[in-house]
Scaffold this motif. Structure first.
Motif, PDB file in Angstrom:
ATOM      1  N   HIS A 409       0.991  -0.924  -0.031  1.00  0.00           N
ATOM      2  CA  HIS A 409      -0.282   0.240  -0.111  1.00  0.00           C
ATOM      3  C   HIS A 409       0.974   0.920   0.135  1.00  0.00           C
ATOM      4  O   HIS A 409       0.467   2.494  -0.360  1.00  0.00           O
ATOM      5  CB  HIS A 409      -1.196   0.059   1.489  1.00  0.00           C
ATOM      6  N   ASP A 412       2.022   2.337  -5.705  1.00  0.00           N
ATOM      7  CA  ASP A 412       1.597   1.591  -6.533  1.00  0.00           C
ATOM      8  C   ASP A 412       2.067   0.637  -7.792  1.00  0.00           C
ATOM      9  O   ASP A 412       3.249   1.177  -8.271  1.00  0.00           O
ATOM     10  CB  ASP A 412       1.099   3.221  -7.764  1.00  0.00           C
ATOM     11  N   ASP A 414       0.428  -1.503  -8.663  1.00  0.00           N
ATOM     12  CA  ASP A 414       0.321  -2.649  -9.859  1.00  0.00           C
ATOM     13  C   ASP A 414       0.019  -1.633 -11.457  1.00  0.00           C
ATOM     14  O   ASP A 414      -0.625  -0.635 -11.542  1.00  0.00           O
ATOM     15  CB  ASP A 414      -1.364  -2.265  -9.503  1.00  0.00           C
ATOM     16  N   ARG A 415       1.202  -1.844 -12.003  1.00  0.00           N
ATOM     17  CA  ARG A 415       2.353  -0.627 -13.312  1.00  0.00           C
ATOM     18  C   ARG A 415       2.570  -1.953 -14.115  1.00  0.00           C
ATOM     19  O   ARG A 415       2.823  -1.059 -15.355  1.00  0.00           O
ATOM     20  CB  ARG A 415       2.278   0.351 -13.029  1.00  0.00           C
TER      21      ARG A 415
END
Length: 698
Positions: A409, A412, A414-415
């Motif tokens: 958290h 980011d 998730d890229r």
């Protein structure tokens, strides 16, 4: 060494010739049994291997090599008649099952009776319950890999086996000095016997006719260019059929199926596999595999629902090994598994004469390049780091850019593309001769399960991410003697982003989605294996697992026990060779009962004139009584000059006569006793079974 003592008195007479041939019986006539001094270096932290000759003699498992993993630490006891393989508390679909590195089309015949690959054609079975290296991907639980064996090259060999369930035949031998062939086929006849009884013995008055059958075959050819360079091909196929005929049943609709008096299922597959193993030089070696599989299946339930499916699967595996130094080896490889799956189904909606027609047509798979190293900075230390990336072409989401050990958290993550990077590290330290400390840590991923349904455009969520897990393993090994080995492991497996089906309240606020990646699981425990390898007379082991397997409950924000959570699982396996080619073996197991959800209250349904549950206790808050079972197996070999005749009896659950092990609980007419207010259910107990068989070998 290796032969029974032989004594005989003969008279030698002066002046007369006496020619005598003495045949000396071996201690064991197990195939490929040799005496090995020393022990091959172990690399994996959690690898457990069994030879086929061991597993075929373990009671209660029918001589089936793949089923024997149920007798090892970390594998839960499956329900009777079920083919589940629960490794360290993970669901069956969380683990991978491989044949020579290629995915198994179907692991078991119906009901888990036998594995589809004949054990006589296998060399070994490897169980990796967790913490495995980067060679394996697409799983968040464990891995079972079986290795097919090459044909014997000394002479022609024949073998035939018949038991209550099925009959099989095997032939193998050399064709030339470099090319050898092995062929085996097997067919069950339980359905034939039941069908004969139903037709010709009307006095039995069988209300439901069960007609199961299966057959399978293996054809394997091997060409050895040299001892370190060989190619092999395997043709492997199987077919299963099951029909439960219920005369007079007409509850379904002819729109679904014209035949409405039976429950039927059929599964068929054909797999062609080719492999090449070569030592290219003193430093370079290569291992390549390719497999093509076709499978089809169909099922119909009393005219209520029906579906047909088929798939084509292409698999390729390549690993190149470079021995850079005497202390350093590098492995680079890729694991590709791609298949097209099509399914057509029809089922009712609940509204009269209204049906749902659904077609599932998709491409699924995994592309997993990997790199790992085996480094020995000191003779007593082995370090094995590895990297892997698993790409899932059927998924449409932004994957991680950093290996996920939990849901990060702070940034980011998730890229990336639709896939997951993995970082895995294992190490072994032999701090004293025969005493080794070992550990492993790594993250893992797989496509959302159930495959196809979870990401279905209508009934699932096509935007689901890959399911992820992190494994942590710490262990200790003690090689007490050449034959006695002790292994203790502590493990933790945390899974997240598990697809979870939404309930009615969730659907109201999540329009268009049926699954969300909100599920979590945690499995932890301790495993003990004390193993005595095959000596002159005895082999056996003690396997104990202390574990807890839980699933996250979003409604209560708590973790509930998994359906196959088994706190204690103790198994004692022993096999002893007696004189005159008698052999006796036993297996004893004590397992905690499976959890279940108790019924607290019921209401009377006047339409169906029965009681139905109205209120339940917390999920899986009850537990069945402990499971206890003793199995016994006796083998006898009759040795002839060029052949062997064997007879065996395998008795499962001989303890049935003094302890009934519950398998399920069936609610009574009123599941809650109106006088006491307590739950009222009848147990369905694990049965007593006897299997007889004979084997002929030439």
């Amino acid at each position: 060494t290796g032969y029974e003592e032989f004594r005989e008195v003969d008279t030698i007479v002066r002046g007369q010739a006496l020619d005598i041939t003495y045949y000396i019986q071996r201690v064991s006539y197990a195939d490929y049994e040799i005496v090995v001094y020393g022990k091959a270096q172990e690399k994996e932290v959690s690898r457990r291997q069994l030879t086929i000759q061991e597993v075929k003699r373990i009671p209660g498992l029918g001589g089936d090599a793949i089923k024997v993993v149920q007798a090892l630490p970390g594998v839960a006891r499956p329900s009777f008649g079920g083919g589940a393989v629960i490794i360290r508390g993970s669901r069956t679909w969380d683990s991978r099952f491989l044949l020579d590195g290629m995915a198994f089309p179907l692991l078991y015949h119906f009901g888990g009776l036998k594995s589809t690959y004949n054990s006589d054609a296998l060399a070994s079975v490897d169980l990796y319950p967790g913490g495995f290296g980067t060679r394996y991907g697409g799983a968040v639980g464990g891995v079972i890999e079986v290795t097919g064996r090459d044909a014997k090259t000394d002479r022609l060999h024949l073998k035939a086996d018949a038991s209550f369930l099925d009959a099989s035949a095997l032939v193998e031998g050399p064709v030339t000095n470099k090319f050898s062939v092995l062929a085996t086929a097997r067919r069950s006849y339980v359905g034939d016997l039941l069908g004969y009884a139903a037709k010709n013995l009307p006095s039995l008055n069988i209300p439901v006719t069960v007609s199961p059958f299966y057959w399978d075959y293996v054809l394997r050819g091997t060409y050895a260019f040299s001892p370190k360079n060989r190619v092999f091909t395997t043709l492997f196929g199987s077919k299963d059929g099951l029909e439960l005929i219920v005369p007079g049943a007409r509850i379904g609709s002819s729109v679904v199926d014209a035949i409405r008096d039976r429950i039927s299922q059929k599964v068929h597959f054909t797999m062609a596999l080719a492999g090449w193993d070569a030592a290219l030089s003193s430093r370079w070696s290569n291992q390549a595999r390719y497999a093509l599989t076709y499978s089809s299946g169909s099922a119909s339930i009393l005219g209520l629902a029906k579906w047909d499916s088929e798939y084509w699967e292409n698999q390729f595996r390549e690993q190149l090994t470079f021995k850079a130094l005497s202390t350093l080896s590098l492995n680079a490889g890729v694991d590709i598994d791609m298949y097209t799956y099509r399914q057509k189904s029809i089922f009712p909606t609940g509204i009269q004469n209204t049906f749902v027609y659904d077609t599932l047509d998709g491409v699924y798979g995994i592309v997993g390049p990997y790199l790992n190293a085996e480094w020995k900075p000191l003779p007593s230390i082995l370090v094995m780091p590895g990297l892997r990336f698993d790409y899932f072409p059927e998924l449409d989401y932004k994957g991680s850019i950093v290996p996920s050990f939990w849901n990060y958290h702070d940034f980011d993550n998730d890229r990336g593309i639709s896939g997951e990077p993995s970082l895995r590290l294992a190490a072994r330290l032999e701090y004293l001769k025969g005493h080794t400390i070992k550990g492993a840590i790594g993250n893992y991923s797989q496509t959302p399960q159930p495959i196809g349904l979870a990401t279905h455009k209508t009934y699932g969520n096509p935007r689901l991410p890959a399911t992820k897990a992190a494994h942590y393993v710490l262990g200790y090994e003690w090689q007490a003697t050449d034959l006695l080995f002790v292994d203790v492991q502590f493990y933790l497996n945390r899974q997240f982003d598990i697809p979870e089906i939404l309930n009615a309240n969730d659907l109201a606020t999540n329009s268009g989605q049926r699954f969300v990646p909100a599920g979590k699981a945690r499995m932890r425990g301790m495993e003990l294996l004390v193993r005595h390898d095959q000596g002159r007379r005895f082999f056996g082991w003690i396997a104990y697992t202390l574990s807890q397997s839980q699933r996250y409950n979003r409604a209560t924000d708590t973790y509930d026990l998994f359906d196959f959570d088994q706190t204690h699982n103790l198994q004692l396996v022993a096999n002893y060779r007696l004189p005159r080619n008698w052999e006796v073996g036993t297996r004893t197991r004590f397992v905690s009962g499976n959890p279940y959800t108790p019924i607290l209250s019921t209401i009377y349904d006047s339409d169906f004139r029965t009681y139905v549950p109205d209120e339940f206790a917390p999920e899986n808050s009850g537990r069945l009584d402990p499971f206890f079972q003793i199995d016994l197996r006796v083998d006898k070999k009759f040795i002839f000059e060029k052949s062997i005749l064997s007879a065996y009896v395998d008795i499962q659950n001989i303890s049935y006569f003094f302890y009934k092990s519950p398998e399920f609980l069936i609610p009574n007419y009123d599941p809650v006793d109106p006088k006491t207010g307590r739950e009222d259910r009848n147990p369905i107990n694990y049965p007593f079974l006897v299997s007889l068989g004979v084997t002929f070998e030439y």
